[in-house]
Scaffold this active site. Structure first.
Site, PDB file in Angstrom:
ATOM      1  N   LYS A 199      53.543  69.964  46.337  1.00 50.75           N
ATOM      2  CA  LYS A 199      54.431  69.114  47.508  1.00 50.75           C
ATOM      3  C   LYS A 199      54.926  70.582  48.357  1.00 50.75           C
ATOM      4  O   LYS A 199      54.776  71.850  48.354  1.00 50.75           O
ATOM      5  CB  LYS A 199      55.679  69.370  46.190  1.00 50.75           C
TER       6      LYS A 199
HETATM    7  C1  LIG Z   1      55.498  59.901  45.801  1.00 49.63           C
HETATM    8  C2  LIG Z   1      54.679  60.488  44.710  1.00 49.63           C
HETATM    9  N1  LIG Z   1      55.336  60.394  42.968  1.00 49.63           N
HETATM   10  C3  LIG Z   1      55.910  60.360  42.394  1.00 49.63           C
HETATM   11  C4  LIG Z   1      55.021  61.729  41.929  1.00 49.63           C
HETATM   12  C5  LIG Z   1      54.556  62.388  40.916  1.00 49.63           C
HETATM   13  O1  LIG Z   1      55.502  63.303  40.790  1.00 49.63           O
HETATM   14  P1  LIG Z   1      54.139  64.619  39.526  1.00 49.63           P
HETATM   15  O2  LIG Z   1      52.770  65.030  39.834  1.00 49.63           O
HETATM   16  O3  LIG Z   1      55.525  65.473  39.733  1.00 49.63           O
HETATM   17  O4  LIG Z   1      54.813  63.372  38.096  1.00 49.63           O
HETATM   18  C6  LIG Z   1      54.355  61.818  43.591  1.00 49.63           C
HETATM   19  C7  LIG Z   1      53.224  62.831  43.187  1.00 49.63           C
HETATM   20  O5  LIG Z   1      52.177  62.568  42.755  1.00 49.63           O
HETATM   21  C8  LIG Z   1      54.110  61.169  44.205  1.00 49.63           C
HETATM   22  O6  LIG Z   1      53.615  61.418  45.634  1.00 49.63           O
END
Ligand SMILES: Cc1ncc(COP(=O)(O)O)c(C=O)c1O
Length: 420
Positions: A199
């Protein structure tokens, strides 16, 4: 002499998977050393996570922020906080990460997949309204790739039904949705961010959930800490929360990343805007139209079938051959067709929430549920991996490669030449 169609050798592209594409330096090292030196690694005995919450809320323009262990956790806090009950429905888009729906399933709720705008890949007010039932409790609008979902229109459309709007901003730091200057995440009732490795800013993993509502913020804080109201001094558990606490190490690293965020987004915008201008004359390609509002986690290009005689997966493969990091379709399949959703068995084949009251209707997940999203993933959505450390050399190489693949596909569509 290399000919006109001879691909240029690719430069090395910075990657979020290592230091080449991350802004990690002495500030983060000092942060980690500070926490280790204090001996306080858990937020229950330290000050870093609380400090991060204050700083992020101020930066983004929200009254409260709650830190957690991942973006998935950040979204789970949100759906818990709004009081999702077994069988309640939450409207979500099919083109997103599984983290968008994991918390819904974990709370015994039902994800309902609405279709998307065929260019942005985001929910629209119309598709959301078409998916509302008496059991709809919330909608999660995902700002895909850093491009804004029409969150104000969605809010206007669902407010009369008392539906809560959650913004998934995991890919959308400092994105500015149409209709004002406010950042994505601050417009709906709750906004959720991820600090995962890929990110805009990262602590490896981590999450942040924001809201202006103090009661929602307290429910989220408690849910991330086993329902334990430490602020009252009691050792009791008010509801079955999980341990989603962010560690002090994650928090300290994120605090060091925060002051870099504006620069990361500005640099991504600057280089993506250059690429968009250099590709703007190509027929058959949709490019982001408001780059100054976009966060450019990725640069999405959407192919217009009939103009180009190439699908997004072949387009991405041809770009990869030229050394450009690109993903055809973004996902192997939209989320409603993945086994984790399609098999409807989060708690066993006979289990809730699909087969027991109070679920009010039979829910199934099938091909054809969201034809526009399915078509994007199969045929039209091409995602170019973007990075804050791209310089002109990277942008020029990407532009040349896209133009070369595009020209070959256009010629074949004309019937005038063979694709190179
Ligand atoms: C649109 C979206 N929502 C939720 C997530 C979930 O985040 P994390 O990987 O930090 O759990 C991600 C990450 O990949 C994402 O791109």
């Amino acid at each position: 002499m290399p000919g006109k169609n001879t691909p240029q050798p690719a430069p090395r592209f910075p990657s979020t998977s290592d230091l080449s594409g991350r802004r990690i330096g002495p500030e983060e090292l000092e942060a980690v050393t500070r926490v280790l030196g204090s001996g306080a690694l858990c937020r229950t005995v330290g000050t870093e996570a609380a400090g991060l919450e204050e700083e992020f809320a101020r930066m983004i323009g929200s009254a409260h922020a709650v830190a957690s262990s991942s973006g998935t956790a950040a979204l789970h806090l949100a759906v818990f906080a709004v009081g999702l009950e077994a069988g309640d429905e939450v409207i979500v888009p099919p083109i997103t990460d599984f983290g968008t729906v994991a918390g819904i399933l974990a709370q015994n709720g039902i994800p309902v997949f609405a279709d998307v705008d065929p260019v942005s890949g985001c929910l629209t007010a119309e598709t959301v309204v078409a998916a509302i039932t008496p059991r709809t409790r919330a909608v999660i609008a995902v700002h895909l790739f850093g491009g804004a979902a029409p969150v104000r229109e969605i809010i206007d459309a669902v407010r009369p039904s008392g539906i809560v709007v959650i913004e998934d901003c995991a890919q959308a730091y400092l994105t500015v949705p149409d209709g004002g200057d406010a950042y994505a995440g601050t417009i709906g009732d709750i906004g959720c961010f991820s600090l995962q490795q890929s990110k805009h800013i990262t602590a490896g993993d981590g999450g942040l959930t924001i809201t202006d509502d103090a009661a929602l913020a307290r429910r989220m804080t408690l849910f991330a800490d086993k329902g334990w109201p430490r602020d009252t001094g009691e050792r009791t558990h008010l509801f079955p929360g999980l341990n989603y606490r962010m560690t002090e190490l994650q928090a300290a690293v994120t605090r060091a990343q925060l002051p870099k965020l504006a620069g990361v987004v500005a640099d991504r915008r600057r280089s993506a805007t250059k690429a968009i201008s250099a590709l703007a004359d190509l027929p058959g390609l949709h490019l982001p139209t408001q780059p100054d509002r976009h966060g450019f986690w990725m640069l999405p290009l959407v192919l217009v079938p009939g103009v180009l005689n190439i699908g997004c997966r072949d387009f991405a493969a041809a770009l990869a051959e030229r050394g450009v990091p690109a993903i055809g379709g973004y996902l192997d399949m939209p989320l409603h067709l993945t086994p984790a959703v399609r098999d409807r068995a989060p708690f066993g084949a006979e289990g809730p929430p699909f087969s027991v009251p109070p679920a009010s209707r039979e829910i199934a997940y099938r091909e054809g549920d969201a034809p526009l999203a399915e078509d994007m993933v199969a045929r039209t959505l091409l995602v170019i991996v973007w990075n804050e450390n791209y310089i002109d050399e990277h942008v020029e190489h990407i532009v040349q490669a896209v133009r070369a693949v595009h020209d070959g596909a256009l010629a074949v569509a004309d019937g005038t030449a063979v694709r190179t």
